[in-house]
Design a protein around this motif. Structure first.
Motif, short mmCIF file in Angstrom:
data_model
loop_
_atom_site.label_atom_id
_atom_site.label_comp_id
_atom_site.label_asym_id
_atom_site.label_seq_id
_atom_site.Cartn_x
_atom_site.Cartn_y
_atom_site.Cartn_z
N LEU A 135 0.83 -1.21 0.00
CA LEU A 135 0.00 0.00 0.00
C LEU A 135 0.87 1.26 0.00
CD1 LEU A 135 -2.78 -1.09 2.53
CD2 LEU A 135 -2.95 -0.93 0.04
N VAL A 136 1.95 1.25 0.76
CA VAL A 136 2.86 2.39 0.78
C VAL A 136 3.49 2.58 -0.60
CG1 VAL A 136 5.03 3.28 1.71
CG2 VAL A 136 3.35 2.27 3.24
N GLU A 141 -10.02 16.88 1.87
CA GLU A 141 -9.78 15.45 1.73
C GLU A 141 -9.33 14.83 3.05
OE1 GLU A 141 -10.66 13.67 -0.67
OE2 GLU A 141 -11.17 15.30 -2.05
N SER A 142 -8.57 15.56 3.83
CA SER A 142 -8.14 15.05 5.13
C SER A 142 -9.35 14.81 6.03
CB SER A 142 -7.17 16.04 5.79
OG SER A 142 -6.80 15.60 7.08
N ALA A 143 -10.31 15.73 5.99
CA ALA A 143 -11.50 15.58 6.82
C ALA A 143 -12.34 14.39 6.36
CB ALA A 143 -12.33 16.86 6.78
N LEU A 144 -12.41 14.16 5.04
CA LEU A 144 -13.21 13.06 4.51
C LEU A 144 -12.59 11.70 4.85
CD1 LEU A 144 -14.15 14.42 0.96
CD2 LEU A 144 -15.67 14.14 2.92
N ILE A 145 -11.28 11.60 4.80
CA ILE A 145 -10.61 10.31 5.01
C ILE A 145 -10.33 10.05 6.49
CG2 ILE A 145 -8.58 8.94 4.46
CD1 ILE A 145 -8.33 10.49 1.85
N PHE A 146 -9.88 11.09 7.19
CA PHE A 146 -9.40 10.88 8.56
C PHE A 146 -10.28 11.52 9.63
CE2 PHE A 146 -5.78 10.88 5.66
CZ PHE A 146 -5.18 9.67 5.96
N GLY A 184 -2.84 4.89 10.56
CA GLY A 184 -3.44 6.18 10.22
C GLY A 184 -2.42 7.30 10.10
N PRO A 185 -1.52 7.48 11.07
CA PRO A 185 -0.53 8.54 10.95
C PRO A 185 0.33 8.43 9.70
CG PRO A 185 -0.63 7.74 13.20
CD PRO A 185 -1.47 6.81 12.38
N LEU A 186 0.73 7.20 9.36
CA LEU A 186 1.52 6.99 8.15
C LEU A 186 0.70 7.36 6.91
CD1 LEU A 186 3.96 5.97 6.56
CD2 LEU A 186 3.04 3.64 6.81
N ALA A 187 -0.57 6.96 6.89
CA ALA A 187 -1.44 7.27 5.76
C ALA A 187 -1.60 8.78 5.60
CB ALA A 187 -2.81 6.61 5.96
N HIS A 188 -1.77 9.49 6.71
CA HIS A 188 -1.93 10.94 6.64
C HIS A 188 -0.65 11.61 6.13
CE1 HIS A 188 -2.76 15.08 8.14
NE2 HIS A 188 -4.00 14.73 7.85
N GLN A 189 0.48 11.10 6.56
CA GLN A 189 1.76 11.63 6.08
C GLN A 189 1.91 11.44 4.57
OE1 GLN A 189 5.13 9.94 8.10
NE2 GLN A 189 6.61 10.93 6.76
N GLU A 193 -6.67 6.00 -6.57
CA GLU A 193 -5.77 4.93 -6.15
C GLU A 193 -5.14 5.26 -4.80
OE1 GLU A 193 -4.20 3.32 -10.51
OE2 GLU A 193 -3.21 5.01 -9.53
N LEU A 194 -4.74 6.51 -4.65
CA LEU A 194 -4.16 6.94 -3.38
C LEU A 194 -5.16 6.78 -2.25
CD1 LEU A 194 -1.85 8.43 -1.80
CD2 LEU A 194 -3.10 10.54 -2.31
N LYS A 195 -6.38 7.19 -2.49
CA LYS A 195 -7.40 7.12 -1.44
C LYS A 195 -7.65 5.68 -1.00
CE LYS A 195 -11.93 9.08 -0.34
NZ LYS A 195 -13.07 9.89 -0.87
N THR A 196 -7.66 4.76 -1.96
CA THR A 196 -7.83 3.35 -1.63
C THR A 196 -6.69 2.85 -0.77
OG1 THR A 196 -9.04 2.95 -3.70
CG2 THR A 196 -8.10 1.04 -2.60
N ALA A 197 -5.47 3.23 -1.14
CA ALA A 197 -4.30 2.82 -0.36
C ALA A 197 -4.33 3.42 1.05
CB ALA A 197 -3.02 3.24 -1.09
N LEU A 198 -4.74 4.68 1.16
CA LEU A 198 -4.79 5.33 2.47
C LEU A 198 -5.84 4.69 3.36
CD1 LEU A 198 -4.48 9.11 1.47
CD2 LEU A 198 -2.68 7.51 2.15
N ASN A 199 -6.98 4.34 2.78
CA ASN A 199 -8.03 3.66 3.56
C ASN A 199 -7.53 2.29 4.05
OD1 ASN A 199 -10.01 5.67 3.44
ND2 ASN A 199 -10.72 4.97 1.44
N GLY A 200 -6.78 1.60 3.18
CA GLY A 200 -6.24 0.30 3.58
C GLY A 200 -5.25 0.43 4.72
N LEU A 201 -4.39 1.43 4.65
CA LEU A 201 -3.43 1.64 5.72
C LEU A 201 -4.12 2.01 7.03
CD1 LEU A 201 -0.65 3.61 3.78
CD2 LEU A 201 -0.42 1.33 4.79
N THR A 202 -5.18 2.79 6.92
CA THR A 202 -5.93 3.17 8.12
C THR A 202 -6.55 1.94 8.79
OG1 THR A 202 -6.42 5.33 7.15
CG2 THR A 202 -7.77 4.65 9.01
#
Length: 252
Positions: free
Chosen positions: A31-32, A109-114, A58-63, A44-53
Motif C-alpha cells: 500500500l505504501v 480530503e483530510s476531513a473526509l478520510i481521517f 493512520g498517521p503513516l497514511a496521513h503523512q 488509487e491513493l485514497k484506496t491505499a490510504l483507507n487500507g493503511l488506516t
C-alpha cells in the motif's frame, strides 16, 4: 478456528500470530508503494490510504497524503514558473491561487478520510504553514526588480489576492493571514521604499532640468490666462512644476 477447536497449543497460536503480522507487513509495504508512486491517481491513493488506516497505520497514511499534495503543488508551481517573464505583475496572484487552492483541497480530503482528529488537524496546520513559507520564498525569488513599477503592481495584486484566499480558508478553520503578513512585510516595504526613491529621483532630475517640459492639454489650458503675463520666468516655473506633479502621479 484455533480458539474454537479447544485442543490448540500455544505454539499454534504463536505461529498464527506470526503469520498474520508477516502478511500485514507485506500488505502495508504494498500500500505504501502504491501511495508513493509518482503517477498515482487520487482514487488509487485514497484506496491505499483507507487500507493503511484499517491496518492501524493512520498517521503513516496521513503523512503520505500530505506528501502527495506537496508533490502535486510542486509540479503545478514548476509549470507556472516559465510564465513569470510574460506576466510579471500577475505572477504572484496566480501563484497564490494555486497554493491556496491546493491547501483548501488538502483540508477537505483530510476531513473526509481521517475525520476531525486533532492530531491530523494540527499536522494540516503545520504543513500549510510550510507551504505558505515556500510560497513567499518563490514570490521573492521570481519577483521583478523592487524599484520597478511592475514590482509595485505585482506586490499590490499579489497581497490582495492572498489575503482574500486566507479569508476563504478561515471558514475551513485555518488561519494563515497573520503568518502571511509577517512573511511578506519585509518585501512589501522594500518595494515601496525602492519605488519612492525612484520616483523622487525622477522628479528631482526633472526639476533640475532647464528645458521647459510639455504639458498635457488639461494643464496647458489652465495656464492660458497666465501665459500673457509679463513675468515669463514665473509662468515657466509654474508650468515646469505642474508637469512634475503630473508625471509624479503617473510614476508613483
Amino acid at each position: 478456528e484455533l480458539k474454537g477447536s479447544g485442543n490448540n497449543s500455544s505454539d499454534d497460536v504463536s505461529l498464527y500470530k506470526s503469520s498474520l503480522l508477516e502478511r500485514k507487513a507485506m500488505l502495508e509495504d504494498q500500500l505504501v508503494g502504491i501511495a508513493e508512486q509518482p503517477s498515482v491517481s487520487f482514487p488509487e491513493l485514497k484506496t491505499a490510504l483507507n487500507g493503511l488506516t484499517k491496518l492501524g497505520k493512520g498517521p503513516l497514511a496521513h503523512q503520505l497524503m500530505l506528501k502527495f499534495y506537496q508533490s502535486h503543488l510542486q509540479k503545478r508551481i514548476e509549470a507556472l514558473l516559465p510564465s513569470k517573464s510574460l506576466c510579471p505583475e500577475t505572477f504572484p496572484s496566480t501563484l497564490s491561487k494555486i497554493v491556496f487552492s491546493v491547501i483548501s483541497l488538502t483540508i477537505k480530503e483530510s476531513a473526509l478520510i481521517f475525520g476531525d482528529n486533532p492530531v491530523y488537524t494540527n499536522r494540516i496546520v503545520q504543513w500549510a504553514e510550510w507551504e505558505i513559507e515556500y510560497f513567499v520564498r518563490v514570490v521573492k525569488e521570481n519577483a521583478p526588480s523592487s524599484e520597478t513599477v511592475s514590482a509595485l503592481r505585482a506586490a499590490s495584486i499579489g497581497i490582495q489576492a492572498s489575503l482574500n484566499y486566507c479569508s476563504i480558508l478561515e471558514s475551513q478553520g485555518l488561519k494563515l493571514s497573520k503568518l502571511l503578513l509577517v512573511l511578506l512585510r519585509p518585501s512589501i516595504e522594500e518595494v515601496l521604499e525602492s519605488n519612492f526613491r525612484r520616483a523622487r529621483r525622477v522628479v528631482l532630475d526633472m526639476a533640475e532640468s532647464a528645458e521647459c517640459c510639455p504639458l498635457s492639454p488639461q494643464f496647458a489650458s489652465s495656464l492660458s490666462a497666465i501665459a500673457s503675463s509679463s513675468n515669463s520666468m514665473l509662468v515657466e516655473s509654474g508650468m515646469r512644476f505642474m508637469h512634475i506633479v503630473e508625471v509624479s502621479n503617473y510614476i508613483i
